[in-house]
Design a protein around this motif. Structure first.
Motif, PDB file in Angstrom:
ATOM      1  N   VAL A 140       0.875  -1.170   0.000  1.00 21.14           N
ATOM      2  CA  VAL A 140       0.000   0.000   0.000  1.00 21.14           C
ATOM      3  C   VAL A 140       0.913   1.221   0.000  1.00 21.14           C
ATOM      4  O   VAL A 140       1.562   1.523   0.994  1.00 21.14           O
ATOM      5  CB  VAL A 140      -0.939   0.003   1.223  1.00 21.14           C
ATOM      6  CG1 VAL A 140      -1.914   1.168   1.139  1.00 21.14           C
ATOM      7  CG2 VAL A 140      -1.683  -1.320   1.327  1.00 21.14           C
ATOM      8  N   LYS A 141       0.975   1.909  -1.143  1.00 23.07           N
ATOM      9  CA  LYS A 141       1.966   2.965  -1.337  1.00 23.07           C
ATOM     10  C   LYS A 141       1.507   4.353  -0.929  1.00 23.07           C
ATOM     11  O   LYS A 141       2.321   5.215  -0.624  1.00 23.07           O
ATOM     12  CB  LYS A 141       2.387   3.025  -2.811  1.00 23.07           C
ATOM     13  CG  LYS A 141       3.291   1.905  -3.222  1.00 23.07           C
ATOM     14  CD  LYS A 141       4.649   2.079  -2.578  1.00 23.07           C
ATOM     15  CE  LYS A 141       5.674   1.244  -3.280  1.00 23.07           C
ATOM     16  NZ  LYS A 141       6.890   1.897  -3.579  1.00 23.07           N
ATOM     17  N   THR A 151     -13.231  10.591   5.515  1.00 17.17           N
ATOM     18  CA  THR A 151     -12.984   9.513   4.566  1.00 17.17           C
ATOM     19  C   THR A 151     -11.480   9.399   4.331  1.00 17.17           C
ATOM     20  O   THR A 151     -10.776  10.396   4.293  1.00 17.17           O
ATOM     21  CB  THR A 151     -13.694   9.793   3.219  1.00 17.17           C
ATOM     22  OG1 THR A 151     -15.086   9.994   3.471  1.00 17.17           O
ATOM     23  CG2 THR A 151     -13.523   8.644   2.241  1.00 17.17           C
ATOM     24  N   VAL A 152     -11.023   8.170   4.214  1.00 13.03           N
ATOM     25  CA  VAL A 152      -9.619   7.934   3.894  1.00 13.03           C
ATOM     26  C   VAL A 152      -9.576   7.041   2.661  1.00 13.03           C
ATOM     27  O   VAL A 152     -10.415   6.157   2.491  1.00 13.03           O
ATOM     28  CB  VAL A 152      -8.851   7.307   5.086  1.00 13.03           C
ATOM     29  CG1 VAL A 152      -9.342   5.915   5.384  1.00 13.03           C
ATOM     30  CG2 VAL A 152      -7.360   7.331   4.863  1.00 13.03           C
ATOM     31  N   ALA A 153      -8.631   7.320   1.768  1.00  8.05           N
ATOM     32  CA  ALA A 153      -8.439   6.489   0.581  1.00  8.05           C
ATOM     33  C   ALA A 153      -7.009   5.970   0.594  1.00  8.05           C
ATOM     34  O   ALA A 153      -6.081   6.703   0.940  1.00  8.05           O
ATOM     35  CB  ALA A 153      -8.694   7.294  -0.688  1.00  8.05           C
ATOM     36  N   ALA A 154      -6.848   4.708   0.247  1.00 10.19           N
ATOM     37  CA  ALA A 154      -5.517   4.088   0.187  1.00 10.19           C
ATOM     38  C   ALA A 154      -5.418   3.358  -1.144  1.00 10.19           C
ATOM     39  O   ALA A 154      -6.391   2.801  -1.633  1.00 10.19           O
ATOM     40  CB  ALA A 154      -5.334   3.112   1.338  1.00 10.19           C
ATOM     41  N   VAL A 155      -4.211   3.357  -1.714  1.00 10.13           N
ATOM     42  CA  VAL A 155      -3.991   2.668  -2.983  1.00 10.13           C
ATOM     43  C   VAL A 155      -2.749   1.797  -2.881  1.00 10.13           C
ATOM     44  O   VAL A 155      -1.744   2.197  -2.294  1.00 10.13           O
ATOM     45  CB  VAL A 155      -3.901   3.662  -4.171  1.00 10.13           C
ATOM     46  CG1 VAL A 155      -2.673   4.542  -4.067  1.00 10.13           C
ATOM     47  CG2 VAL A 155      -3.947   2.924  -5.512  1.00 10.13           C
ATOM     48  N   ASN A 157       0.081  -1.005  -4.847  1.00 12.76           N
ATOM     49  CA  ASN A 157       0.814  -1.143  -6.111  1.00 12.76           C
ATOM     50  C   ASN A 157      -0.008  -1.891  -7.150  1.00 12.76           C
ATOM     51  O   ASN A 157       0.308  -1.852  -8.323  1.00 12.76           O
ATOM     52  CB  ASN A 157       2.127  -1.895  -5.884  1.00 12.76           C
ATOM     53  CG  ASN A 157       3.255  -0.964  -5.516  1.00 12.76           C
ATOM     54  OD1 ASN A 157       3.104   0.256  -5.510  1.00 12.76           O
ATOM     55  ND2 ASN A 157       4.402  -1.539  -5.195  1.00 12.76           N
ATOM     56  N   ASP A 158      -1.052  -2.583  -6.706  1.00 17.77           N
ATOM     57  CA  ASP A 158      -1.922  -3.290  -7.643  1.00 17.77           C
ATOM     58  C   ASP A 158      -2.920  -2.353  -8.296  1.00 17.77           C
ATOM     59  O   ASP A 158      -3.715  -2.763  -9.125  1.00 17.77           O
ATOM     60  CB  ASP A 158      -2.655  -4.434  -6.940  1.00 17.77           C
ATOM     61  CG  ASP A 158      -3.379  -4.010  -5.683  1.00 17.77           C
ATOM     62  OD1 ASP A 158      -3.444  -2.791  -5.391  1.00 17.77           O
ATOM     63  OD2 ASP A 158      -3.899  -4.889  -4.983  1.00 17.77           O
ATOM     64  N   GLY A 159      -2.894  -1.065  -7.931  1.00 18.01           N
ATOM     65  CA  GLY A 159      -3.783  -0.081  -8.531  1.00 18.01           C
ATOM     66  C   GLY A 159      -5.144  -0.035  -7.870  1.00 18.01           C
ATOM     67  O   GLY A 159      -6.002   0.735  -8.284  1.00 18.01           O
ATOM     68  N   LEU A 160      -5.369  -0.830  -6.848  1.00 19.75           N
ATOM     69  CA  LEU A 160      -6.662  -0.839  -6.179  1.00 19.75           C
ATOM     70  C   LEU A 160      -6.720   0.263  -5.152  1.00 19.75           C
ATOM     71  O   LEU A 160      -5.817   0.482  -4.380  1.00 19.75           O
ATOM     72  CB  LEU A 160      -6.911  -2.187  -5.492  1.00 19.75           C
ATOM     73  CG  LEU A 160      -7.005  -3.377  -6.424  1.00 19.75           C
ATOM     74  CD1 LEU A 160      -7.214  -4.650  -5.637  1.00 19.75           C
ATOM     75  CD2 LEU A 160      -8.121  -3.183  -7.426  1.00 19.75           C
ATOM     76  N   LEU A 161      -7.846   0.952  -5.147  1.00 15.56           N
ATOM     77  CA  LEU A 161      -8.079   2.046  -4.205  1.00 15.56           C
ATOM     78  C   LEU A 161      -9.055   1.598  -3.160  1.00 15.56           C
ATOM     79  O   LEU A 161     -10.039   0.963  -3.455  1.00 15.56           O
ATOM     80  CB  LEU A 161      -8.638   3.244  -4.964  1.00 15.56           C
ATOM     81  CG  LEU A 161      -8.917   4.499  -4.180  1.00 15.56           C
ATOM     82  CD1 LEU A 161      -7.622   5.118  -3.685  1.00 15.56           C
ATOM     83  CD2 LEU A 161      -9.680   5.476  -5.042  1.00 15.56           C
TER      84      LEU A 161
END
Length: 161
Positions: A140-141, A151-155, A157-161
């Motif tokens: 998770v980069k 709200t928090v968003a995390a992405v 390396n697989d491109g999933l948010l």
């Protein structure tokens, strides 16, 4: 079509969850963009060395500039008093490099992203871990709060948010 989870002990923060739709993941953008993306395959991250170097990977400051939050290469988040240079507290729980430790705009929470395939939410005042977001396939980069801190968003390396 997507799930949200409100975490009461995390000051009402809402986490967006991925939903599997016909072998693709729904990607939810911070500004409401929605699109489908097939997840990438990732190799398991290498284990943390036995004596990792505590180099700084990411930084965040309070609005007044008095407190510095450092994401560590040793998997530890450190909170420093800028004026004195003293360590105020450490946040431990990640088992690999912490790439980012983001302070919420209301300065009540810290969100962290790590090579250990997790994102975590921490209480800024106490350093206590409030929630762990799992299910990522790759490191998770990046992680960020919305302007209202709800709200928090995390992405990963697989491109999933």
């Amino acid at each position: 079509m997507f799930e949200t989870q409100t975490i009461p002990e995390a000051h009402g923060i809402v986490l967006l969850k991925r939903v599997l739709i016909m072998s693709a993941f729904l990607v939810i953008g911070i500004v409401g963009n929605i699109g489908a993306q097939t997840p990438q395959r990732c190799q398991a991250p290498p284990p943390m060395p036995k004596n990792p170097k505590p180099g700084v990977v990411g930084l965040s400051l309070t609005r007044d500039g008095k407190t510095l939050i450092a994401a560590g290469g040793d998997g530890i988040i450190r909170v420093w008093d800028v004026a004195s240079g003293r360590l105020q507290r450490t946040l431990t729980g990640h088992t690999n490099v912490v790439y980012k430790a983001d302070l919420s705009p209301n300065e009540k929470l810290i969100a962290s992203s790590s090579r250990d395939l997790t994102a975590r939410i921490w209480d800024f005042a106490t350093g206590r871990e409030l929630h762990q977001l799992t299910g990522f396939h790759c490191a998770v980069k990046a992680i960020a709060f919305s302007p209202d801190s709800k709200t928090v968003a995390a992405v990963g390396n697989d491109g999933l948010l």
